[in-house]
Structures are given as C-alpha cells and as structure tokens.
Enzyme design. Sequence first.
Site, PDB file in Angstrom:
ATOM      1  N   ARG A 130      12.588   5.251  12.811  1.00 50.73           N
ATOM      2  CA  ARG A 130      11.303   5.950  12.708  1.00 50.73           C
ATOM      3  C   ARG A 130      10.418   5.601  13.905  1.00 50.73           C
ATOM      4  O   ARG A 130      10.886   5.143  14.928  1.00 50.73           O
ATOM      5  CB  ARG A 130      10.671   5.617  11.355  1.00 50.73           C
ATOM      6  CG  ARG A 130      11.572   6.067  10.182  1.00 50.73           C
ATOM      7  CD  ARG A 130      10.953   5.763   8.845  1.00 50.73           C
ATOM      8  NE  ARG A 130       9.711   6.523   8.666  1.00 50.73           N
ATOM      9  CZ  ARG A 130       8.823   6.254   7.707  1.00 50.73           C
ATOM     10  NH1 ARG A 130       9.040   5.259   6.858  1.00 50.73           N
ATOM     11  NH2 ARG A 130       7.727   6.975   7.609  1.00 50.73           N
TER      12      ARG A 130
ATOM     13  N   ASN B 251       8.094  -5.444  -0.541  1.00 54.10           N
ATOM     14  CA  ASN B 251       7.972  -4.292   0.345  1.00 54.10           C
ATOM     15  C   ASN B 251       6.484  -4.184   0.644  1.00 54.10           C
ATOM     16  O   ASN B 251       5.704  -3.704  -0.190  1.00 54.10           O
ATOM     17  CB  ASN B 251       8.497  -3.016  -0.308  1.00 54.10           C
ATOM     18  CG  ASN B 251       8.428  -1.822   0.644  1.00 54.10           C
ATOM     19  OD1 ASN B 251       7.767  -1.884   1.691  1.00 54.10           O
ATOM     20  ND2 ASN B 251       9.091  -0.739   0.281  1.00 54.10           N
TER      21      ASN B 251
ATOM     22  N   TYR C 236      11.242   8.911   1.276  1.00 51.89           N
ATOM     23  CA  TYR C 236      11.273   7.835   0.276  1.00 51.89           C
ATOM     24  C   TYR C 236      11.983   8.210  -1.024  1.00 51.89           C
ATOM     25  O   TYR C 236      12.155   7.356  -1.895  1.00 51.89           O
ATOM     26  CB  TYR C 236       9.835   7.376  -0.026  1.00 51.89           C
ATOM     27  CG  TYR C 236       9.126   6.823   1.190  1.00 51.89           C
ATOM     28  CD1 TYR C 236       9.577   5.658   1.801  1.00 51.89           C
ATOM     29  CD2 TYR C 236       8.028   7.475   1.753  1.00 51.89           C
ATOM     30  CE1 TYR C 236       8.949   5.148   2.928  1.00 51.89           C
ATOM     31  CE2 TYR C 236       7.376   6.970   2.876  1.00 51.89           C
ATOM     32  CZ  TYR C 236       7.846   5.813   3.453  1.00 51.89           C
ATOM     33  OH  TYR C 236       7.234   5.302   4.570  1.00 51.89           O
TER      34      TYR C 236
ATOM     35  N   HIS D   6      12.640  -2.516   2.883  1.00 52.56           N
ATOM     36  CA  HIS D   6      12.075  -1.213   3.237  1.00 52.56           C
ATOM     37  C   HIS D   6      13.020  -0.132   2.762  1.00 52.56           C
ATOM     38  O   HIS D   6      14.224  -0.195   3.030  1.00 52.56           O
ATOM     39  CB  HIS D   6      11.832  -1.087   4.749  1.00 52.56           C
ATOM     40  CG  HIS D   6      10.881  -2.127   5.225  1.00 52.56           C
ATOM     41  ND1 HIS D   6       9.536  -2.074   4.943  1.00 52.56           N
ATOM     42  CD2 HIS D   6      11.095  -3.288   5.882  1.00 52.56           C
ATOM     43  CE1 HIS D   6       8.946  -3.149   5.434  1.00 52.56           C
ATOM     44  NE2 HIS D   6       9.867  -3.908   6.001  1.00 52.56           N
TER      45      HIS D   6
ATOM     46  N   ARG E 291       5.337  10.835  -2.781  1.00 53.75           N
ATOM     47  CA  ARG E 291       4.982  10.617  -1.384  1.00 53.75           C
ATOM     48  C   ARG E 291       6.181  10.889  -0.480  1.00 53.75           C
ATOM     49  O   ARG E 291       7.220  10.229  -0.600  1.00 53.75           O
ATOM     50  CB  ARG E 291       4.575   9.143  -1.237  1.00 53.75           C
ATOM     51  CG  ARG E 291       4.345   8.692   0.168  1.00 53.75           C
ATOM     52  CD  ARG E 291       4.287   7.166   0.247  1.00 53.75           C
ATOM     53  NE  ARG E 291       3.995   6.753   1.595  1.00 53.75           N
ATOM     54  CZ  ARG E 291       4.219   5.526   2.050  1.00 53.75           C
ATOM     55  NH1 ARG E 291       4.729   4.596   1.263  1.00 53.75           N
ATOM     56  NH2 ARG E 291       3.927   5.224   3.290  1.00 53.75           N
TER      57      ARG E 291
ATOM     58  N   PRO F 146       0.797  -1.221   0.000  1.00 49.63           N
ATOM     59  CA  PRO F 146       0.000   0.000   0.000  1.00 49.63           C
ATOM     60  C   PRO F 146       0.836   1.280   0.000  1.00 49.63           C
ATOM     61  O   PRO F 146       1.846   1.371   0.683  1.00 49.63           O
ATOM     62  CB  PRO F 146      -0.819  -0.099   1.302  1.00 49.63           C
ATOM     63  CG  PRO F 146      -0.091  -1.080   2.147  1.00 49.63           C
ATOM     64  CD  PRO F 146       0.540  -2.051   1.187  1.00 49.63           C
ATOM     65  N   ASN F 147       0.365   2.214  -0.793  1.00 53.31           N
ATOM     66  CA  ASN F 147       0.919   3.569  -0.917  1.00 53.31           C
ATOM     67  C   ASN F 147       2.225   3.641  -1.702  1.00 53.31           C
ATOM     68  O   ASN F 147       2.712   4.724  -1.994  1.00 53.31           O
ATOM     69  CB  ASN F 147       1.083   4.239   0.466  1.00 53.31           C
ATOM     70  CG  ASN F 147      -0.239   4.315   1.208  1.00 53.31           C
ATOM     71  OD1 ASN F 147      -1.202   4.833   0.668  1.00 53.31           O
ATOM     72  ND2 ASN F 147      -0.312   3.772   2.407  1.00 53.31           N
TER      73      ASN F 147
ATOM     74  N   ALA G 121       2.915  -0.594   4.978  1.00 54.11           N
ATOM     75  CA  ALA G 121       2.378  -0.614   6.344  1.00 54.11           C
ATOM     76  C   ALA G 121       1.867  -1.991   6.761  1.00 54.11           C
ATOM     77  O   ALA G 121       1.814  -2.287   7.962  1.00 54.11           O
ATOM     78  CB  ALA G 121       1.261   0.423   6.459  1.00 54.11           C
TER      79      ALA G 121
ATOM     80  N   GLU H  73      12.550  -9.252   2.345  1.00 56.51           N
ATOM     81  CA  GLU H  73      11.754  -8.106   2.804  1.00 56.51           C
ATOM     82  C   GLU H  73      12.584  -6.842   2.615  1.00 56.51           C
ATOM     83  O   GLU H  73      13.727  -6.783   3.068  1.00 56.51           O
ATOM     84  CB  GLU H  73      11.418  -8.307   4.292  1.00 56.51           C
ATOM     85  CG  GLU H  73      10.693  -7.138   4.924  1.00 56.51           C
ATOM     86  CD  GLU H  73      10.456  -7.367   6.426  1.00 56.51           C
ATOM     87  OE1 GLU H  73      10.745  -8.471   6.941  1.00 56.51           O
ATOM     88  OE2 GLU H  73       9.998  -6.410   7.078  1.00 56.51           O
TER      89      GLU H  73
HETATM   90  C1  DQA Z   1       8.161   1.234   4.073  1.00 58.07           C
HETATM   91  C2  DQA Z   1       8.148   1.499   5.590  1.00 58.07           C
HETATM   92  C3  DQA Z   1       6.761   1.272   6.170  1.00 58.07           C
HETATM   93  O1  DQA Z   1       6.768   1.532   7.574  1.00 58.07           O
HETATM   94  C4  DQA Z   1       5.765   2.223   5.518  1.00 58.07           C
HETATM   95  O2  DQA Z   1       4.470   1.976   6.001  1.00 58.07           O
HETATM   96  C5  DQA Z   1       5.809   2.165   4.038  1.00 58.07           C
HETATM   97  C6  DQA Z   1       7.105   2.080   3.369  1.00 58.07           C
HETATM   98  C7  DQA Z   1       9.510   1.555   3.444  1.00 58.07           C
HETATM   99  O3  DQA Z   1       9.728   1.140   2.302  1.00 58.07           O
HETATM  100  O4  DQA Z   1      10.356   2.221   4.050  1.00 58.07           O
HETATM  101  O5  DQA Z   1       4.786   2.268   3.366  1.00 58.07           O
HETATM  102  O6  DQA Z   1       7.877  -0.140   3.851  1.00 58.07           O
END
Ligand code: DQA
Length: 152
Positions: free
Chosen positions: A115, A82, A31, A108, A26, A18-19, A85, A106
Amino acid sequence: MTSSTAPHRGNLLILNGPNLNLLGTREPGIYGSTTLADVEQLTTVAAEAAGFSTTCLQSNHEGALVDAIHAARGNSVGIIINAGAYTHTSVALRDAISAVELPTVEVHISNVHQREEFRHHSFLSAVCSTVIVGAGVHGYALAVSALDNSLA
Ligand code: DQA
C-alpha cells in the site's frame, strides 16, 4: 470491552485501534466484510482452544490504547494489537509495549507493504515479538498461534 473466561494458561489482551470499529463496512475491498465483533469472536475461540482467556478492547483514542497496554501488566500474558493508523505514528504505543515487557503480536489485516509508502513503516514492529500482515482477519488466529507457541 468484553472478557472471556476459560481454563487457563492466562489472559490475552486483544487490542484494536482507530477505525477498526468500522470493520465490515469500511473499505471492504481492502479489509473484507468481517465485523470487529466477528474478529473478536474468532480470536477468542482460537485463544480458548489454546487455553487462554481474552480481554477485547477497541478504541479510537491513542491514550486509551496506552492505558490498556499498561493495565495488561499483571493481568495478561500476551498482547495482540492492530493499532491501525497509530502503527505509523505512535511513539507512545511503542514505548508502552516496550515498558510492559509482554510478548506482543502486531497484526495488520491488509498487506501494508503493498500500500502507500507511509504505511510501510511501523513504530511498533521493533518491540513486538511477531508481526503478521496481509493474512486478512485470519491474521488474528495466526497471532494466537504465535503466542501459543512462544508461551509454551
Ligand atoms: C491496518 C493498516 C493500517 O495502515 C490502517 O491505518 C488501518 C488498518 C490493517 O489492519 O491493515 O487502520 O492496521
């Protein structure tokens, strides 16, 4: 969904949650300015250089991500995820990764440990072969390298 074909050690599923479709616009201070299309491209280039094809999928829906992980069984030799959230909330994604028994990295983009506290826990890390945090979008290329090494 986009797919590439290349001479072949198998396919890698590249999953973004998501996102992450908003990458580039964003919170660029966290990011960066690279778009999701750029991320999928750089990951595919790295994968093809190592002899893998890719299937790239982004979804804002938890069940769609679960379905994609299930579909990887038999079609892909490894997964890069990735989960955004959902990393911090989803037992369903953890169980899916566990169920398909594929090496899974995984990723990020940000260093989640620098954070908010709620980002420090991942439901996924314990069932992933490798975890990469805080390397920016280069983390996806590092993930390919990890799978290249573990699938050798
Ligand atoms: C993320 C870190 C997560 O906490 C966050 O919700 C994201 C992006 C990252 O790539 O740093 O959407 O996965």
